[in-house]
Design a protein around this motif. Structure first.
Motif, short mmCIF file in Angstrom:
data_model
loop_
_atom_site.label_atom_id
_atom_site.label_comp_id
_atom_site.label_asym_id
_atom_site.label_seq_id
_atom_site.Cartn_x
_atom_site.Cartn_y
_atom_site.Cartn_z
N PRO A 8 16.39 -10.85 8.98
CA PRO A 8 15.67 -9.57 9.10
C PRO A 8 16.07 -8.78 10.34
CG PRO A 8 14.18 -11.32 8.46
CD PRO A 8 15.48 -11.99 8.78
N GLU A 9 16.39 -9.46 11.45
CA GLU A 9 16.75 -8.71 12.66
C GLU A 9 18.11 -8.04 12.56
OE1 GLU A 9 17.35 -13.18 13.22
OE2 GLU A 9 15.70 -11.83 12.65
N GLN A 10 18.91 -8.44 11.54
CA GLN A 10 20.22 -7.83 11.36
C GLN A 10 20.17 -6.59 10.46
OE1 GLN A 10 22.53 -11.08 9.78
NE2 GLN A 10 22.92 -11.99 11.80
N MET A 11 18.97 -6.26 9.98
CA MET A 11 18.84 -5.12 9.08
C MET A 11 18.98 -3.81 9.88
SD MET A 11 18.41 -6.33 6.10
CE MET A 11 17.86 -4.85 5.29
N PRO A 12 19.45 -2.74 9.24
CA PRO A 12 19.55 -1.44 9.92
C PRO A 12 18.17 -0.94 10.35
CG PRO A 12 20.84 -1.48 7.91
CD PRO A 12 20.01 -2.72 7.91
N PRO A 13 18.07 -0.22 11.48
CA PRO A 13 16.76 0.24 11.98
C PRO A 13 16.06 1.22 11.02
CG PRO A 13 18.51 0.52 13.64
CD PRO A 13 19.15 0.07 12.38
N GLN A 14 16.80 2.06 10.33
CA GLN A 14 16.16 3.03 9.43
C GLN A 14 15.44 2.35 8.28
OE1 GLN A 14 19.36 2.88 10.11
NE2 GLN A 14 20.65 2.93 8.24
N TRP A 15 15.94 1.18 7.85
CA TRP A 15 15.26 0.44 6.78
C TRP A 15 13.95 -0.16 7.27
CZ3 TRP A 15 14.72 -0.01 1.88
CH2 TRP A 15 14.13 -1.15 1.31
N SER A 16 13.95 -0.65 8.52
CA SER A 16 12.72 -1.21 9.08
C SER A 16 11.65 -0.14 9.26
CB SER A 16 13.01 -1.89 10.43
OG SER A 16 13.97 -2.92 10.27
N LYS A 17 12.05 1.07 9.60
CA LYS A 17 11.09 2.16 9.73
C LYS A 17 10.54 2.58 8.37
CE LYS A 17 13.25 4.07 13.91
NZ LYS A 17 13.92 5.26 14.50
N ALA A 18 11.38 2.57 7.33
CA ALA A 18 10.95 3.05 6.02
C ALA A 18 10.14 2.03 5.25
CB ALA A 18 12.17 3.46 5.19
N GLN A 77 15.56 8.02 -2.02
CA GLN A 77 15.82 7.37 -0.73
C GLN A 77 15.56 5.87 -0.83
OE1 GLN A 77 13.40 8.91 2.41
NE2 GLN A 77 14.33 7.64 4.02
N THR A 78 14.48 5.46 -1.50
CA THR A 78 14.15 4.04 -1.64
C THR A 78 15.23 3.33 -2.47
OG1 THR A 78 11.80 4.59 -1.55
CG2 THR A 78 12.40 2.42 -2.42
N HIS A 79 15.65 3.96 -3.52
CA HIS A 79 16.70 3.34 -4.36
C HIS A 79 18.00 3.18 -3.58
CE1 HIS A 79 19.67 2.93 -7.61
NE2 HIS A 79 18.65 2.47 -8.37
N GLN A 80 18.30 4.18 -2.72
CA GLN A 80 19.52 4.07 -1.92
C GLN A 80 19.41 2.94 -0.90
OE1 GLN A 80 20.48 7.66 0.16
NE2 GLN A 80 22.31 6.79 1.14
N TYR A 81 18.22 2.79 -0.28
CA TYR A 81 18.02 1.71 0.67
C TYR A 81 18.16 0.34 -0.02
CZ TYR A 81 16.44 4.87 4.36
OH TYR A 81 16.37 5.83 5.33
N MET A 82 17.58 0.23 -1.19
CA MET A 82 17.68 -1.03 -1.95
C MET A 82 19.15 -1.36 -2.26
SD MET A 82 14.86 -2.72 -2.88
CE MET A 82 13.08 -2.56 -3.04
N THR A 83 19.88 -0.35 -2.66
CA THR A 83 21.29 -0.57 -2.98
C THR A 83 22.07 -0.98 -1.74
OG1 THR A 83 21.10 1.14 -4.70
CG2 THR A 83 23.31 0.48 -4.04
N PHE A 135 0.83 -1.21 0.00
CA PHE A 135 0.00 0.00 0.00
C PHE A 135 0.86 1.26 0.00
CE2 PHE A 135 0.96 -0.98 4.37
CZ PHE A 135 1.17 0.24 4.99
N LYS A 136 2.19 1.11 0.37
CA LYS A 136 3.06 2.28 0.39
C LYS A 136 3.92 2.38 -0.87
CE LYS A 136 5.12 3.31 4.20
NZ LYS A 136 6.01 3.24 5.39
N CYS A 137 3.51 1.68 -1.92
CA CYS A 137 4.34 1.63 -3.14
C CYS A 137 4.48 3.02 -3.76
CB CYS A 137 3.71 0.66 -4.14
SG CYS A 137 4.63 0.57 -5.71
N GLU A 138 3.36 3.73 -3.92
CA GLU A 138 3.44 5.06 -4.55
C GLU A 138 4.22 6.03 -3.67
OE1 GLU A 138 -0.42 6.42 -5.49
OE2 GLU A 138 -0.83 4.83 -6.95
N GLN A 139 4.03 5.89 -2.35
CA GLN A 139 4.72 6.79 -1.43
C GLN A 139 6.23 6.60 -1.51
OE1 GLN A 139 3.47 6.35 2.63
NE2 GLN A 139 5.06 7.72 3.43
N CYS A 140 6.67 5.29 -1.60
CA CYS A 140 8.12 5.01 -1.61
C CYS A 140 8.76 5.33 -2.97
CB CYS A 140 8.37 3.55 -1.25
SG CYS A 140 7.89 3.11 0.44
N TRP A 141 8.14 4.84 -4.05
CA TRP A 141 8.79 4.93 -5.36
C TRP A 141 8.47 6.23 -6.11
CZ3 TRP A 141 12.72 2.05 -6.51
CH2 TRP A 141 12.88 0.79 -5.91
N ASP A 142 7.37 6.90 -5.73
CA ASP A 142 7.07 8.17 -6.38
C ASP A 142 7.51 9.35 -5.53
OD1 ASP A 142 6.03 6.78 -8.46
OD2 ASP A 142 3.94 6.94 -7.77
#
Length: 834
Positions: A439-449, A419-425, A407-414
């Motif tokens: 998943p628990e080893q992921m950075p906290p900012q990615w889990s929030k976004a 920021q989304t592309h940088q997180y993916m990279t 449901f957040k697709c437009e918000q993230c990619w549009d």
């Protein structure tokens, strides 16, 4: 007022031109017609028809024993098969010749022609028409017609039956003869060399044609005698005494069969041909003198003095025709006769044309391979520069697998694309560093976004695994293309070198060969043949076939020392084969002895005393005076490691032996080892290429341990820092070139020996001391002693495969001293022998 243009019709002449022609005389008009060249052009175009028709008239007139006519049908049959377009004019000429015969046989020859033509049409109807059937068809035609004539005669006797059979058999044999000879006149056979059988058949044909002139005289001179002596003169000048005498015997024999009173012509022509051929070195004048003397002497001996004047005038007439014959005619004939200088020259020119054509084609192939190599390099370079496209494809696949249903697709990619592309990279980099990322080893900012961190991580892992497999296959295809490009480049280089070798024009050195033969004859050796291939300094190649005595070894004890003396260069036996055991002949190839010789020794031990060692070694001649000493250490131990190391050495030696560049050969072997196995298998290569003429040595060290050169009390290390082959594609190849000296000892070792002292000791200093302490200079003893000391140092334990290869460079010392023959000068070498 209208103006009319003058219209000209071809073929119509004006009144003025006609009146001018009337005023001119007929000689001028005839001269103009001849100048138009129409007659000359027609004669030139129909020259073969006119020649074969004239031969048909003479062969139709020719007879044997005054009642046999075997020439006509045999000639017509061969012409029918070879030149069917000339069948009608030849048939007319043969029939015309039969009317001019001393005993006309028009109906007999006409009947034979008709029967043969009916058989010919029958075989043609059933598609069985072959030239091999011609003799049998002629035999049946002659036998049937003559048998019918004999049966219809008032008295049929055994003599008549024998004559019928004889005529048929002679016709059969003459058909076989004409089958070999007539193609020379019909241009169907364009061989540059005639066999002896073909020369004899040609002489028989020409003598048979002369038989048709028996009985013709010009001012009391026999035409057949003049033509036969002219024929002998031609072949005596071209082929010498043997061919002149052979032509005289054959021509005289056939003429004597046509006229029994001319039996003496066989002896006369044979003797005159022999004498004329013996004087061929004096050219036309000497040959003519030989014919005149021979015919005059034999005429006096056989017929007395009564016919000497007539025979002399006949010889003079033949000599006059002989002297009027242009030089180009003799040159054309001599090109077909084996053994003549013109024939040898024509063969040499033909070989040169073939050689130039072959070299040109090889050069074209070299250019094709070079172009293909550049094309493959361009394709590989273009495909190697596409990582960004692969990353974008990877990103799109992850986004479509998870983000499309979020449901957040437009918000993230549009709204937050960067920021989304940088997180993916960043996540892709984290998975690349740790493929088992949770998943628990992921950075906290990615889990929030991101609301679907676990799903994105799972899909990204799957896509990364596919991406890795895809990239692995692409790298393998890229490596394969690089290998093909390198191989094509190497093949192009080899073919270019081959083209240059082909274009080297050989030079025949008869004078030098005779000089060597004379020297060997003085020593009492029986020499069958001598062929000098090259006399270049340092590249001498001489092949000699001689009679040998088992156990005497004449080639090494006598011939090689003699060649060394007259060439002022050490000559050695390169190769020796037994040519003919029954006759005691041997073929020996002599060549330039190398300035330096290499003696080698090897000592090896497998890990733990096992049977298979992963190390491989080789010592071999690569050609062009290069001696290769090589050593390879495969990864690990045992049989598999030995396969890898031996494969690396074998491929490398084959490529170097074919003439490929050293760096390109190493890169090719590296590519092969990378592609031959999906597992990581590699091997080190340590190779020394020693020039046996200069002792200049090129070291190729690929991931190998240092080598050492022992020069007196000094030990010189030789090393290079390269990775082993089979690990990475773009391998660095560093070649080390050193000048060795006589007495130097080259020691090559594997890591099992170099690493034996452990990490606490300076290995290079330790190995130098070990080599200096060994006093022996014998390669095998030095290798055994060094291996034994290393094993003792390790308290008789073998922790890794160990191999030592020792090579000693020294001056070449021939086994036998040079042999000097008094009065024998040095052999003169041509300035350019190519």
């Amino acid at each position: 007022m209208e103006k009319w243009n003058v219209v000209h019709f071809p073929g119509l002449k004006s009144r003025k031109s006609k009146s001018k022609e009337r005023t001119e005389g007929w000689p001028s008009r005839l001269k103009k017609r001849l100048n138009s060249h129409k007659v000359v052009q027609w004669v030139t175009a129909q020259r073969w028809m006119l020649l074969l028709s004239a031969m048909g008239v003479l062969l139709g007139r020719a007879t044997i024993l005054d009642e046999l006519s075997p020439f006509a049908l045999a000639y017509f049959a061969v012409i029918t098969f070879l030149r069917r377009d000339l069948m009608l004019p030849v048939a007319v000429s043969v029939v015309l010749g039969s009317l001019l015969a001393p005993y006309p046989s028009l109906f007999m020859i006409g009947g034979e022609l008709i029967v043969f033509y009916l058989l010919y049409r029958g075989l043609r109807t059933f598609d069985r028409l072959e030239l091999s059937y011609a003799p049998l068809m002629v035999f049946l035609s002659v036998f049937m017609v003559n048998l019918f004539n004999a049966v219809m005669a008032p008295a049929f006797t055994w003599y008549e039956l024998v004559i019928v059979g004889t005529d048929a058999v002679l016709s059969f044999m003459l058909t076989l003869v004409f089958t070999q000879a007539i193609p020379l006149f019909t241009y169907r056979k364009k061989a540059s060399q005639l066999k002896n059988e073909e020369i004899l058949c040609l002489i028989i044909l020409l003598a048979s044609v002369m038989t048709g002139a028996v009985g013709w005289t010009v001012h009391s001179l026999s035409v057949d005698h003049v033509l036969s002596r002219y024929l002998v003169l031609v072949f005596a000048l071209v082929g010498g005494a043997s061919l002149g005498a052979s032509v005289g015997v054959i021509t005289g024999l056939i003429l004597s069969l046509a006229n029994m009173s001319a039996i003496v012509q066989m002896s006369l022509l044979a003797f005159a041909g022999l004498l004329a051929g013996m004087l061929r070195e004096g050219r036309k004048g000497a040959v003519a003198l030989g014919m005149l003397l021979g015919s005059s002497i034999l005429t006096i001996y056989l017929d007395g003095t009564g016919d000497v004047l007539t025979s002399t005038w006949e010889s003079c007439a033949a000599i006059l025709l002989f002297l009027m014959t242009p030089k180009s005619f003799f040159k054309a004939v001599s090109t077909y006769v084996p053994g003549t200088q013109d024939h040898a020259k024509s063969q040499h020119e033909y070989a040169k044309r073939v050689r130039d054509l072959t070299a040109e084609r090889v050069t074209k192939f070299s250019r094709v391979f070079s172009q293909l190599s550049r094309s493959f390099h361009q394709i590989s370079a273009s495909e190697g520069a596409k990582p960004d496209g692969e990353i974008e494809h990877f990103m799109n696949a992850v986004a479509e697998g998870t983000c499309a249903s979020c449901f957040k697709c437009e918000q993230c990619w549009d709204g937050k694309f960067m920021q989304t592309h940088q997180y993916m990279t960043e996540m892709m980099s984290a998975i690349e560093d740790n493929p088992d990322l949770e998943p628990e080893q992921m950075p906290p900012q990615w889990s929030k976004a991101c609301a679907k961190t676990g799903a994105v991580l799972q899909v990204m892992k799957q896509q990364y695994s596919l991406y890795q497999h895809n990239m692995q296959w692409k790298r393998q295809v890229y490596d394969s293309r690089q290998l093909v490009a390198d191989q094509l480049s190497g093949v192009s280089q080899i073919m270019e070198d081959l083209a240059r070798e082909i274009q080297r024009e050989g030079q025949t050195m008869h004078r030098q060969e005779e000089q060597i033969r004379e020297a060997l004859d003085r020593l009492g050796l029986s020499i069958q043949s001598i062929e000098i291939i090259s006399l270049d300094a340092g590249q001498v190649e001489i092949e000699i076939v001689h009679a040998y005595t088992r156990g005497f070894d004449e080639c090494r004890k006598i011939i090689a020392p003699l060649l060394s003396d007259i060439l002022d260069e050490h000559i050695a036996v390169m190769r020796e084969t037994e040519a003919d055991r029954r006759q005691g002949l041997a073929t020996v190839m002599f060549g330039s002895a190398k300035t330096y010789e290499i003696a080698t020794g090897v000592a090896s031990a497998a890990k733990g005393g096992d049977f298979f060692s992963g190390d491989s070694y080789s010592m071999m001649e690569l050609g062009n005076g290069t001696f290769a000493v090589s050593l390879s250490d495969g990864m690990g131990n045992g049989e598999r490691a030995q396969q890898e190391s031996s494969a690396a050495l074998n491929i490398l030696e084959e490529l170097l032996q074919s003439g490929m560049d050293e760096k390109l050969a190493i890169k090719s072997v590296n590519s092969v080892l990378m592609l031959r196995s999906p597992e990581e298998m590699y091997a080190t290569v340590d190779m020394a290429l020693i020039d046996q003429y200069t002792a200049r040595t090129t070291f190729m060290k690929i991931g190998s341990t240092p080598s050492f050169i022992k020069r007196g009390e000094e030990v010189i290390p030789v090393s290079a820092s390269n990775l082993p082959i089979g690990i990475i594609q773009d391998i660095e190849v560093d070649l080390v070139s050193l000048q060795l000296q006589p007495g130097d000892i080259l020691i090559m070792i594997t890591d099992g020996i170099y690493d034996s002292p452990g990490y606490a000791v300076n290995k290079e200093i330790w190995m130098k001391r070990m080599i200096q302490e060994i006093e022996s200079e014998d390669p095998q003893q030095l290798a055994d002693c060094l291996l034994e000391r290393v094993i003792r140092y390790q308290q008789n334990q073998i922790y890794d495969d160990m191999t030592v290869v020792v090579s000693k460079i020294d001056h070449f010392h021939p086994e036998w001293a040079t042999l000097h023959v008094p009065g024998m000068r040095w052999l003169e070498r041509p300035r350019t022998v190519s």
